[in-house]
Write a protein that holds these residues in place. Sequence first.
Motif, PDB file in Angstrom:
ATOM      1  N   LEU A 160      17.723  37.130  57.433  1.00 28.94           N
ATOM      2  CA  LEU A 160      16.736  37.990  56.768  1.00 28.94           C
ATOM      3  C   LEU A 160      15.921  37.211  55.740  1.00 28.94           C
ATOM      4  N   GLY A 161      16.600  36.406  54.940  1.00 30.77           N
ATOM      5  CA  GLY A 161      15.902  35.629  53.912  1.00 30.77           C
ATOM      6  C   GLY A 161      14.938  34.628  54.506  1.00 30.77           C
ATOM      7  N   LEU A 162      15.392  33.869  55.496  1.00 24.48           N
ATOM      8  CA  LEU A 162      14.529  32.859  56.113  1.00 24.48           C
ATOM      9  C   LEU A 162      13.426  33.502  56.949  1.00 24.48           C
ATOM     10  N   GLY A 163      13.744  34.625  57.579  1.00 26.59           N
ATOM     11  CA  GLY A 163      12.720  35.350  58.333  1.00 26.59           C
ATOM     12  C   GLY A 163      11.631  35.889  57.421  1.00 26.59           C
ATOM     13  N   ALA A 164      12.020  36.467  56.294  1.00 33.56           N
ATOM     14  CA  ALA A 164      11.032  36.984  55.336  1.00 33.56           C
ATOM     15  C   ALA A 164      10.203  35.836  54.753  1.00 33.56           C
ATOM     16  N   ALA A 165      10.845  34.731  54.455  1.00 30.33           N
ATOM     17  CA  ALA A 165      10.113  33.572  53.930  1.00 30.33           C
ATOM     18  C   ALA A 165       9.103  33.063  54.954  1.00 30.33           C
ATOM     19  N   THR A 166       9.513  32.977  56.187  1.00 32.27           N
ATOM     20  CA  THR A 166       8.609  32.521  57.248  1.00 32.27           C
ATOM     21  C   THR A 166       7.417  33.453  57.377  1.00 32.27           C
ATOM     22  N   ALA A 167       7.670  34.759  57.338  1.00 35.58           N
ATOM     23  CA  ALA A 167       6.580  35.732  57.440  1.00 35.58           C
ATOM     24  C   ALA A 167       5.626  35.623  56.253  1.00 35.58           C
ATOM     25  N   GLN A 168       6.174  35.501  55.054  1.00 37.00           N
ATOM     26  CA  GLN A 168       5.323  35.379  53.873  1.00 37.00           C
ATOM     27  C   GLN A 168       4.482  34.113  53.932  1.00 37.00           C
ATOM     28  N   LEU A 169       5.095  33.008  54.282  1.00 30.76           N
ATOM     29  CA  LEU A 169       4.356  31.750  54.373  1.00 30.76           C
ATOM     30  C   LEU A 169       3.279  31.820  55.448  1.00 30.76           C
ATOM     31  N   ALA A 170       3.596  32.412  56.590  1.00 29.20           N
ATOM     32  CA  ALA A 170       2.616  32.518  57.675  1.00 29.20           C
ATOM     33  C   ALA A 170       1.437  33.400  57.272  1.00 29.20           C
ATOM     34  N   ALA A 171       1.717  34.455  56.545  1.00 29.06           N
ATOM     35  CA  ALA A 171       0.660  35.399  56.180  1.00 29.06           C
ATOM     36  C   ALA A 171      -0.178  34.935  54.995  1.00 29.06           C
ATOM     37  N   PHE A 172       0.426  34.238  54.035  1.00 30.54           N
ATOM     38  CA  PHE A 172      -0.266  33.991  52.772  1.00 30.54           C
ATOM     39  C   PHE A 172      -0.441  32.534  52.363  1.00 30.54           C
ATOM     40  N   TYR A 173       0.265  31.622  52.998  1.00 40.41           N
ATOM     41  CA  TYR A 173       0.263  30.241  52.502  1.00 40.41           C
ATOM     42  C   TYR A 173      -0.488  29.304  53.432  1.00 40.41           C
ATOM     43  N   ARG A 174      -1.293  28.441  52.842  1.00 37.16           N
ATOM     44  CA  ARG A 174      -1.940  27.338  53.533  1.00 37.16           C
ATOM     45  C   ARG A 174      -1.752  26.100  52.689  1.00 37.16           C
ATOM     46  N   ASP A 175      -1.110  25.093  53.261  1.00 40.31           N
ATOM     47  CA  ASP A 175      -0.842  23.863  52.534  1.00 40.31           C
ATOM     48  C   ASP A 175      -2.163  23.235  52.118  1.00 40.31           C
ATOM     49  N   PRO A 176      -2.388  23.093  50.802  1.00 37.44           N
ATOM     50  CA  PRO A 176      -3.664  22.537  50.347  1.00 37.44           C
ATOM     51  C   PRO A 176      -3.883  21.089  50.786  1.00 37.44           C
ATOM     52  N   ASP A 177      -2.820  20.377  51.116  1.00 39.83           N
ATOM     53  CA  ASP A 177      -2.952  18.985  51.541  1.00 39.83           C
ATOM     54  C   ASP A 177      -3.250  18.846  53.033  1.00 39.83           C
ATOM     55  N   SER A 178      -3.158  19.953  53.797  1.00 43.06           N
ATOM     56  CA  SER A 178      -3.326  19.862  55.253  1.00 43.06           C
ATOM     57  C   SER A 178      -4.779  19.989  55.690  1.00 43.06           C
ATOM     58  N   GLY A 179      -5.644  20.456  54.807  1.00 42.63           N
ATOM     59  CA  GLY A 179      -7.043  20.629  55.155  1.00 42.63           C
ATOM     60  C   GLY A 179      -7.341  21.932  55.870  1.00 42.63           C
ATOM     61  N   ASP A 180      -6.327  22.811  56.019  1.00 48.76           N
ATOM     62  CA  ASP A 180      -6.532  24.118  56.677  1.00 48.76           C
ATOM     63  C   ASP A 180      -7.272  25.091  55.790  1.00 48.76           C
TER      64      ASP A 180
END
Length: 172
Positions: free
Chosen positions: A152-172
């Motif tokens: 549950l914890g890792l699944g929620a983290a994955t969902a949050q990162l997928a929905a809201f996070y973009r690595d600033p160093d990746s150029g995305d």
Amino acid sequence: MPGSKTTSGVGSIAPLLLRGAIGGTLIAHGVKHARSLSGTAGWFGSIGFRQPRIQAVSSAVVEVGAGGAIVLGAATPAAAAAGIGTMAVAARSVHVRNGFFITAEGWEYVTNLAVASAVLAGTGPGRWSVDRALGWDRRLTGDRALVTSLALGLGAATAQLAAFYRDPDSGD
């Protein structure tokens, strides 16, 4: 008796100490975020989160709520899952790029906090807990609780990162 749960001595104090350390740390982080929501939101934006104000508020609420539940030993596997998820997001968004050691802002500390949360979910909240008072500790412990909290914890983290996070160093 070998294999039985200890109900006195160190065996009954250890879960209380673990809950205090994990829960107290989460509460402290959440309160720190809540005290300066605009500063926390600015920081979330600077590390690559979309909707940083929402991230700041939800981070504060989840950390204080999960930390409080852990301290009380209430709904321990769910609270541990929230702690695991929060630390996984922190590890991915901030700490992994810095190596292992916390002295260089690495992932050492957040990983240990997540693992301690998982262990707490598996071993149970102990004698002095809300879960024990409600009889939940007999049903919500063991390997199934540990694995469920991790998933549950890792699944929620994955969902949050997928929905809201973009690595600033990746150029995305």
